[in-house]
Each structure stands twice: as structure tokens, then as C-alpha cells.
Enzyme design. Structure first.
Site, PDB file in Angstrom:
ATOM      1  N   ARG A  77       0.819  -1.210   0.000  1.00  0.00           N
ATOM      2  CA  ARG A  77       0.000   0.000   0.000  1.00  0.00           C
ATOM      3  C   ARG A  77       0.858   1.267   0.000  1.00  0.00           C
ATOM      4  NH1 ARG A  77      -3.773  -0.431  -2.544  1.00  0.00           N
ATOM      5  NH2 ARG A  77      -4.452   1.593  -1.744  1.00  0.00           N
ATOM      6  N   ASP A 102       9.984  -6.358  -4.978  1.00  0.00           N
ATOM      7  CA  ASP A 102       8.624  -6.854  -4.745  1.00  0.00           C
ATOM      8  C   ASP A 102       8.597  -8.340  -5.027  1.00  0.00           C
ATOM      9  OD1 ASP A 102       5.739  -6.624  -4.314  1.00  0.00           O
ATOM     10  OD2 ASP A 102       5.580  -7.033  -6.454  1.00  0.00           O
ATOM     11  N   ARG A 147      13.545 -11.566  -0.530  1.00  0.00           N
ATOM     12  CA  ARG A 147      13.041 -11.236   0.802  1.00  0.00           C
ATOM     13  C   ARG A 147      14.144 -10.805   1.762  1.00  0.00           C
ATOM     14  NH1 ARG A 147       7.764 -12.571   1.667  1.00  0.00           N
ATOM     15  NH2 ARG A 147       6.757 -13.919   0.103  1.00  0.00           N
ATOM     16  N   CYS A 220       1.346   6.929  10.208  1.00  0.00           N
ATOM     17  CA  CYS A 220       0.349   7.817   9.618  1.00  0.00           C
ATOM     18  C   CYS A 220      -0.406   8.576  10.701  1.00  0.00           C
ATOM     19  CB  CYS A 220      -0.619   7.028   8.743  1.00  0.00           C
ATOM     20  SG  CYS A 220      -1.427   5.630   9.584  1.00  0.00           S
ATOM     21  N   THR A 221      -0.711   7.901  11.808  1.00  0.00           N
ATOM     22  CA  THR A 221      -1.464   8.540  12.883  1.00  0.00           C
ATOM     23  C   THR A 221      -0.628   9.590  13.600  1.00  0.00           C
ATOM     24  OG1 THR A 221      -2.779   6.523  13.169  1.00  0.00           O
ATOM     25  CG2 THR A 221      -2.828   8.118  14.960  1.00  0.00           C
ATOM     26  N   THR A 278      -2.084   1.303  19.669  1.00  0.00           N
ATOM     27  CA  THR A 278      -1.369   2.210  18.777  1.00  0.00           C
ATOM     28  C   THR A 278      -0.320   2.936  19.597  1.00  0.00           C
ATOM     29  OG1 THR A 278      -1.499   4.150  17.337  1.00  0.00           O
ATOM     30  CG2 THR A 278      -3.111   4.016  19.112  1.00  0.00           C
ATOM     31  N   ARG A 301     -10.061  -0.199  14.896  1.00  0.00           N
ATOM     32  CA  ARG A 301     -10.037  -0.525  13.473  1.00  0.00           C
ATOM     33  C   ARG A 301     -11.473  -0.778  13.010  1.00  0.00           C
ATOM     34  NH1 ARG A 301      -4.956  -2.146  11.481  1.00  0.00           N
ATOM     35  NH2 ARG A 301      -3.355  -1.022  12.689  1.00  0.00           N
ATOM     36  N   ASN A 383      -4.812   7.884   5.639  1.00  0.00           N
ATOM     37  CA  ASN A 383      -3.705   7.161   6.252  1.00  0.00           C
ATOM     38  C   ASN A 383      -2.765   6.514   5.242  1.00  0.00           C
ATOM     39  OD1 ASN A 383      -6.472   5.622   6.603  1.00  0.00           O
ATOM     40  ND2 ASN A 383      -4.949   4.023   6.230  1.00  0.00           N
TER      41      ASN A 383
END
Length: 403
Positions: A77, A102, A147, A220-221, A278, A301, A383
């Protein structure tokens, strides 16, 4: 050695439709708290944006042709949002994304970049190039798949900065594997563990130390919370408080009930309100040290795919009114927090803040003061998209002060 390139534009970060058009959505210029931008404003705004974060952007240098060579580790994301945000900045960006790690391979990377259930169809020509690269509007980006960061070809590719987007390699040992592989620096798109320096653009990014090889962009928060908490503390003095973020579900939750180390996150994300932890409130003290021990919080959530909202309640030392609190936010949004903080006077809902470029949008009608010293503030944030814009901004700051 890469050099930086800064635009001389004076258009604030978030003015009108702007970058949402690059996401495949209709312009967000229709949102009443933003003015409608002209096409000239739009091109200036997307060309480069860290100028609008007060002193956080550091000293400017004249434009040069050299750019910072960037690799994205983890094309989920945030990785894909980051690439879209970077692409939206245009040729004036001091960054050059040349590689993606990826594990899904080229076909999956190109398809998920082009078609996104939240952002819509990417307004760019995206396609695979053979078995080891994708093309974005003719820009060829190498795709590797391993990985173990220690095995990645960062030295061979001359990578300056790795955007660490997996959420896995968040301590010095893990993120340091990128440096072992030949990269010069790492920017973690999650809260860092241990003593990794944390920066929030608009709050403490003016203190960025270019000698640090590994840094964190916080969560993000925290990016939503810290800017307006800084205003509250400066204007009214925070004694203590609690925060609840009503947060969209993320990939760390389960689609259907299944095993998870967090028994609540083990439950079906789309069917439940899931209380969980959080660290965002406590993490504010990493960027505002004077607030250490004064804030705590939880997350709820909820069954939405994107956009979240913070509910903060604090006790302040200076008596105040809701109107004075909102005015303090308006003043900051018009000055040192332009492009980071906005104030909304219209009764909107979460979807209206999708692809909002700013870190935090105060819902002015919901600001409350109980008695004269208990303040409640509600602030919206995308977010994914808003956070990714700040990752680009912080990477730009790295480029601007590269050494």
C-alpha cells in the site's frame, strides 16, 4: 554523490484538486475547505512541495540535473502510494525511483500499480518491460525479488536512498541490511524501533540530521496527530490527554477469522470494530520531547478501506474557548503548517478526505471545550495517500541536505 533540486514555487502544498488527479480519482477541488486551483497553480504545486512546511525543508539549493537514486523495498500500500505521489511531482522532483523490490514479480507490480481499489486507475501508462522491469510513462524501473535485503543489488545500481516499506525491517539491524547491500541511507515508512531518529514533516523535520543513515517517518497517525498537538501545546499548554484513532483496516488484519498474535486483529476486519493498540500518541514525544508521558491512546479498526480520524481530548493549562482553539489551527494552517494542516468548516464524511494531500484536517464544527480547560479535537487523515506524501517530502529533505 547525488545533489538536490528544489523548485522556487510558492504555491502551498495542498491547494485544490492537485495530486488526486494523478490517483485516478476526480479532483478534490470540490471540497469546500480548499480553493479551486488554476492549471498553473496545479503544475507549480505538483512540481515540488517541501517549500511549504515552514522551516522543515532546510536550506534551498539551486536546481541541478543530478537526482537521488531511490529504491522502494516492499511494493504494498505505501510503496505504491509513494510511487504515485512521487510521479505526481513531475520532473522537478529531486528523486529518481530506479528500482523496486517486490516478491510478487513484474506482472503483479505493474497491474496493482495501475489498478487500485482505493485510488482508482492510475493516470499513467504502466506496463511490464520484460521479466525484470516496469515502465511508468516511459520511465523504466527495475524490479527485483528477494526477501533478504542483504542480497539486493543496491550497490550495483548505485542506490542512494531506500524507501523501506515492508513494515518488517524497522530497527537498525533490519534496515541496516540495505546499507550492507550498498545503499547509502534508509527511510523507514513506519515507526522505527530503538534509537532510530524519527521525523514528522512540519513538526521537527527542520532538525533532520543528514549524518544519520537510517531514519523513520513515524506512523500515519503520528503524522496526523503531531502537527495539531504542537499547535495546542504552544498556544494553550498540554497537561495530559488521551487519543483514539478510528482507523481503517489494514493488511495486518485478517479478512476472515484466522490466527494472529493479536487476538482482536485475528477477527474478520470487514465485519468488526476491532480495538487494538497504537503507539501514535506516545510516539508524539519522539518529535515533541516536552510531551513525553503526557499522551496515550488506542485504535479502533473499522470496516473501511482508507481514511481515518483522530479524536484527541487534552487538559490544557490556559483557559480557552472552542473558537480560540480553531483560530489557532487556522493561523497555523495559513502559516507554518501550510500544506500539512487544514481546517474544514463543512460537515463531511470519511470518503471526502480520500487522497487529501495534507497530514491532518481539523473538523472545526466538532471542536469542543468543556469547562475552560478540557479540549476535544477531531482531525481527519488519509492514512495511505497523505502519509505517502510526507514520505516523499522527507525524502526530498534528505535530497536537499544530502551528504
Amino acid at each position: 554523490m547525488a545533489s538536490s533540486m528544489l523548485s522556487a514555487t510558492t504555491v502551498p502544498l495542498q491547494q485544490g484538486g492537485g495530486l488526486s488527479e494523478f490517483s485516478g480519482l476526480r479532483s478534490s477541488a470540490s471540497l469546500p475547505m480548499r480553493r479551486n486551483a488554476t492549471s498553473d497553480d496545479f503544475m507549480s504545486a505538483v512540481s515540488f512541495r517541501t517549500h511549504a512546511v515552514g522551516t522543515s525543508g532546510g536550506p534551498r539549493r539551486a536546481p541541478t540535473e543530478a537526482k537521488l537514486k531511490v529504491a522502494i523495498n516492499g511494493f504494498g500500500r505505501i510503496g505504491r502510494n509513494f510511487l504515485r505521489c512521487w510521479h505526481g511531482r513531475g520532473d522537478a522532483s529531486p528523486l529518481d525511483v530506479i528500482a523496486i523490490n517486490d516478491t510478487g514479480g513484474v506482472k503483479q507490480a505493474s497491474h496493482l500499480l495501475k489498478y487500485d481499489s482505493t485510488l482508482g486507475i492510475f493516470d499513467a501508462d504502466v506496463k511490464p518491460v520484460g521479466d525484470n522491469a516496469i515502465s511508468v510513462d516511459g520511465k523504466v524501473i527495475k524490479v527485483v525479488s528477494d526477501r533478504n535485503p542483504s542480497n539486493l543489488p543496491w550497490g550495483e545500481l548505485g542506490i542512494d536512498l531506500v524507501i523501506e516499506g515492508t513494515g518488517v525491517f524497522v530497527d537498525r539491524e533490519g534496515a541496516g541490511k540495505h546499507i550492507q547491500a550498498g545503499a547509502k541511507k534508509v527511510l523507514i515508512t513506519a515507526p522505527g524501533k530503538g534509537d532510530i531518529p524519527t521525523y514528522v514533516v512540519g513538526v521537527n523535520a527542520d532538525q533532520y540530521n543528514p549524518d544519520e543513515p537510517i531514519i523513520s517517518n513515524a506512523s500515519c497517525t503520528t503524522n496526523c496527530l503531531a502537527p495539531f498537538v504542537k499547535v495546542l501545546d504552544q498556544k494553550f499548554g498540554i497537561i495530559k490527554g488521551t487519543m483514539t484513532t478510528t482507523h481503517s483496516y489494514t493488511g495486518d488484519q485478517r479478512l476472515l477469522d484466522a490466527s494472529h498474535r493479536d487476538l482482536r486483529r485475528a477477527r474478520a476486519a470487514a465485519l468488526n470494530i476491532v480495538p487494538t493498540s497504537t503507539g501514535a500518541a506516545k510516539a508524539v514525544s519522539l518529535v515533541l520531547p516536552n510531551l513525553k508521558g503526557k499522551l496515550n491512546g488506542i485504535a479502533l479498526r473499522v470496516p473501511t478501506p482508507n481514511v481515518s480520524v483522530v479524536d484527541l481530548v487534552v487538559q490544557v493549562s490556559k483557559k480557552t474557548l472552542a473558537e480560540e482553539v480553531n483560530q489557532a489551527f487556522r493561523d497555523a494552517a495559513a502559516n507554518e503548517l501550510t500544506g500539512i494542516l487544514e481546517v474544514c468548516d463543512v460537515p463531511l464524511v470519511s470518503v471526502d478526505f480520500r487522497c487529501s494531500d495534507v497530514s491532518s484536517t481539523i473538523d472545526a464544527s466538532l471542536t469542543m471545550v468543556m469547562g475552560d480547560d478540557m479540549v476535544k479535537v477531531i482531525s481527519w487523515y488519509d492514512n495511505e495517500w497523505g502519509y505517502s506524501q510526507r514520505v516523499v517530502d522527507l525524502a526530498d529533505i534528505c535530497a536537499n541536505q544530502w551528504k
